[in-house]
Design an enzyme around this catalytic site. Structure first.
Site, short mmCIF file in Angstrom:
data_model
loop_
_atom_site.label_atom_id
_atom_site.label_comp_id
_atom_site.label_asym_id
_atom_site.label_seq_id
_atom_site.Cartn_x
_atom_site.Cartn_y
_atom_site.Cartn_z
CB ILE A 29 0.59 10.23 1.68
CG1 ILE A 29 -1.05 10.12 1.56
CG2 ILE A 29 1.44 8.96 1.55
CD1 ILE A 29 -1.34 9.57 -0.01
CG ASN A 85 15.23 7.26 3.51
OD1 ASN A 85 16.07 7.25 4.50
ND2 ASN A 85 14.02 7.36 3.94
CD GLN A 92 16.00 7.91 -3.29
OE1 GLN A 92 17.06 7.59 -3.36
NE2 GLN A 92 15.40 9.25 -3.86
CG HIS A 98 11.82 12.89 -0.52
ND1 HIS A 98 12.26 11.90 -1.46
CD2 HIS A 98 11.86 11.72 0.49
CE1 HIS A 98 12.31 10.65 -1.35
NE2 HIS A 98 11.89 10.54 -0.07
CG HIS A 100 11.57 12.00 5.14
ND1 HIS A 100 10.51 11.11 5.10
CD2 HIS A 100 12.53 11.28 4.23
CE1 HIS A 100 10.71 10.16 4.14
NE2 HIS A 100 11.85 10.04 3.58
P1 5GP Z 1 11.39 7.48 1.04
O1 5GP Z 1 11.27 6.27 1.39
O2 5GP Z 1 11.74 7.57 -0.65
O3 5GP Z 1 12.61 8.20 1.83
O4 5GP Z 1 10.08 8.50 1.41
C1 5GP Z 1 9.20 8.71 0.34
C2 5GP Z 1 8.17 9.26 1.12
O5 5GP Z 1 6.95 9.75 0.17
C3 5GP Z 1 7.31 8.28 2.23
O6 5GP Z 1 7.42 8.72 3.45
C4 5GP Z 1 5.86 8.12 1.55
O7 5GP Z 1 4.91 8.01 2.60
C5 5GP Z 1 5.93 9.42 0.66
N1 5GP Z 1 4.93 9.38 -0.07
C6 5GP Z 1 4.73 8.41 -1.24
N2 5GP Z 1 3.60 8.64 -2.04
C7 5GP Z 1 3.10 9.87 -1.48
C8 5GP Z 1 1.77 10.64 -1.98
O8 5GP Z 1 1.38 10.25 -3.08
N3 5GP Z 1 1.60 11.79 -1.35
C9 5GP Z 1 2.39 12.25 -0.16
N4 5GP Z 1 2.06 13.33 0.32
N5 5GP Z 1 3.41 11.45 0.32
C10 5GP Z 1 3.63 10.31 -0.52
#
Ligand code: 5GP
Ligand code: ZN
Length: 112
Positions: A29, A85, A92, A98, A100
């Site tokens: 997003i 992450n 994270q 997940h 990336h």
């Molecule tokens: P993290 O920081 O946990 O490695 O990454 C989480 C990712 O999830 C971030 O890049 C963030 O932009 C994405 N994200 C968070 N909320 C949403 C959402 O509601 N929809 C989508 N498509 N991505 C999300």
């Protein structure tokens, strides 16, 4: 309830790139690159820090799916970065594993 589990159930909308019985791939997003896709296991696993032997097969499929993401988004030839992450120091924010997949621009190293 976990945000990404809600996406699997389509209780939260996602811009889905592909899915199969084990995985869901969707566009981030808040993209950090021209292509920024997240691939998740449909089954909830909170982070790499708690992976168990029974998770290995689905995580192998998850990593292998980077090729499909890259080919579907046109970044396979140029190159791409995959990131997991895990935990607070790695920032994270969603506690459902997940991967990336980022590409479409020149990356820098080391990451921030
Ligand atoms: P993290 O920081 O946990 O490695 O990454 C989480 C990712 O999830 C971030 O890049 C963030 O932009 C994405 N994200 C968070 N909320 C949403 C959402 O509601 N929809 C989508 N498509 N991505 C999300
Ligand atoms: Zn979850």
């Amino acid at each position: 309830m976990c945000l990404f589990c809600k996406m699997v159930k389509r209780e939260v909308p996602a811009k889905v790139l592909f899915e199969d019985e084990d995985l869901l791939a969707f566009h981030d997003i808040n993209p950090g690159a021209p292509t920024h896709v997240l691939v998740i296991p449909k089954r909830h696993i909170s982070s790499l820090a708690v992976v168990e032997p029974g998770d290995v097969e689905v995580l192998g499929k998850l990593v292998a799916s980077a090729r499909r993401v890259a080919e579907a988004t046109g970044i396979a030839a140029g190159g791409f970065r995959t990131v997991f992450n895990s935990g607070a120091d790695a920032c994270q924010t969603v506690h459902h594993i997940h991967m990336h997949v980022l590409g479409g621009r020149q990356m820098t190293w080391p990451p921030g």
